[in-house]
Motif scaffolding. Sequence first.
Motif, PDB file in Angstrom:
ATOM      1  N   VAL A   1      -8.105   5.402   5.597  1.00 46.29           N
ATOM      2  CA  VAL A   1      -7.872   5.826   4.219  1.00 46.29           C
ATOM      3  C   VAL A   1      -8.497   7.201   4.024  1.00 46.29           C
TER       4      VAL A   1
ATOM      5  N   PHE B   1       0.648   4.011  -2.878  1.00 49.57           N
ATOM      6  CA  PHE B   1      -0.043   5.273  -2.588  1.00 49.57           C
ATOM      7  C   PHE B   1       0.817   6.285  -1.831  1.00 49.57           C
TER       8      PHE B   1
ATOM      9  N   GLN C   1      -9.720   8.793  -1.687  1.00 51.56           N
ATOM     10  CA  GLN C   1      -8.956   7.715  -2.331  1.00 51.56           C
ATOM     11  C   GLN C   1      -9.544   6.330  -2.079  1.00 51.56           C
TER      12      GLN C   1
ATOM     13  N   THR D   1       0.028   8.508   3.242  1.00 54.09           N
ATOM     14  CA  THR D   1      -1.393   8.478   2.890  1.00 54.09           C
ATOM     15  C   THR D   1      -2.236   7.817   3.960  1.00 54.09           C
ATOM     16  N   PHE D   2      -1.745   6.730   4.501  1.00 55.44           N
ATOM     17  CA  PHE D   2      -2.575   5.941   5.422  1.00 55.44           C
ATOM     18  C   PHE D   2      -2.086   6.093   6.846  1.00 55.44           C
TER      19      PHE D   2
ATOM     20  N   LEU E   1       0.833  -1.204   0.000  1.00 58.95           N
ATOM     21  CA  LEU E   1       0.000   0.000   0.000  1.00 58.95           C
ATOM     22  C   LEU E   1       0.864   1.248   0.000  1.00 58.95           C
TER      23      LEU E   1
ATOM     24  N   GLU F   1     -10.192   3.977  -5.094  1.00 55.09           N
ATOM     25  CA  GLU F   1      -8.916   3.585  -5.705  1.00 55.09           C
ATOM     26  C   GLU F   1      -8.206   2.511  -4.858  1.00 55.09           C
ATOM     27  N   VAL F   2      -8.168   2.744  -3.548  1.00 54.17           N
ATOM     28  CA  VAL F   2      -7.509   1.793  -2.653  1.00 54.17           C
ATOM     29  C   VAL F   2      -8.225   0.442  -2.707  1.00 54.17           C
ATOM     30  N   CYS F   3      -9.553   0.478  -2.665  1.00 53.39           N
ATOM     31  CA  CYS F   3     -10.316  -0.773  -2.699  1.00 53.39           C
ATOM     32  C   CYS F   3     -10.046  -1.528  -3.998  1.00 53.39           C
TER      33      CYS F   3
END
Lengths: 179, 160
Positions: free
Chosen positions: B31, B13, B35, B17-18, B9, B38-40
Amino acid sequence: MGLESALGDSFLTTKLEDAINWCRKNSLFPMPMGISCCAIEMMAFAGPKFDVSRFGSEVFRFSPRQSDVMIVAGTTTYKMAHVVRKIYDQMPDPKWVIAMGACTSSGGMYRTYSVVQGIDQFIPVDVYVAGCPPRPDNLINALMTLQQKVQRGESRGSSTAIIGGHQSNEPHPLPVIAG
Amino acid sequence: MNDHVVQKLKSRFGEGTFEFHEFRGELTAVVPLDQIVEVCRFLKEDPDLHFDLLADLCGIDMYTPVKRFGVIYNLYSLKSKHRIRLKTFTEEEDPKVPTVSTVWSTANWHERETFDMFGIVFVGHPDLRRMYMPEDFEHYPLRKDFPLMGIPGSLPLPKK
Ligand code: SF4
């Protein structure tokens, strides 16, 4: 029937309403309004082990037009209440209602926004059955209590429709056909 | 495996980000709202991660002045038998979250349920109707400011 052997050539006299109510009470057709878990016990009540046919009530009618006692068995939500009322309105007079279980009688353990806290808020109830769920014997007891009421010609929902029934001063709902 | 997911991840990204939490081997990633789709999609479609099952999607009401509502995604990979939890938060005013029903179609009903109970609007959802409560009901029962016994008169009963 065996009555002949007991009476021989003689005869009985009775009032017409008593005879009719006697017929009615021994041939109650339940409308199974099984909404949740209590309905399982209601099925056992009709099944061979508890065998409610001994009381003349084994014919579960899935059509409200052919039944005269509605057994409301289960958690009645506000959304379902409209369905229960509609089916009740479709049953012909005279009609009776058994509120089976804690949920139906009082909301039970569901003290929450979605559950009606007792179905007597929207239909007249003749017999309440305690328990969660009540045992089938308990429901048979309720049916026998109801039979006594029927013999006396009493009904909360349709008092004026019964021959020889006691006139009650409560407003009695007019049957509405199919909403 | 958790480290591997975190690495993947991060490399896809970016570092910041996270926000990751780990508790007893359970990995949670917070998240950013914009986003989430997109992440999913990345988590599902990456052949290595392959989180192909959306086990659950639910809402949460933190009852805080900022970032009051959240949506939680529990993912499961049938291939590696691994789990991850994603969280994203939105504001009290006009809570909107992009739909993931385009990624997992099972999200359709889950999002309807979350909308019904919390009033979180899933942008781009194909059929955002109420699930449990009547269509014309005006409140959201699982919000913290909704009284347990409901609002009197909001759910009509049939006439006696
Ligand atoms: S009274 Fe108990 S068994 Fe009956 S419907 Fe309610 S929860 Fe189920």
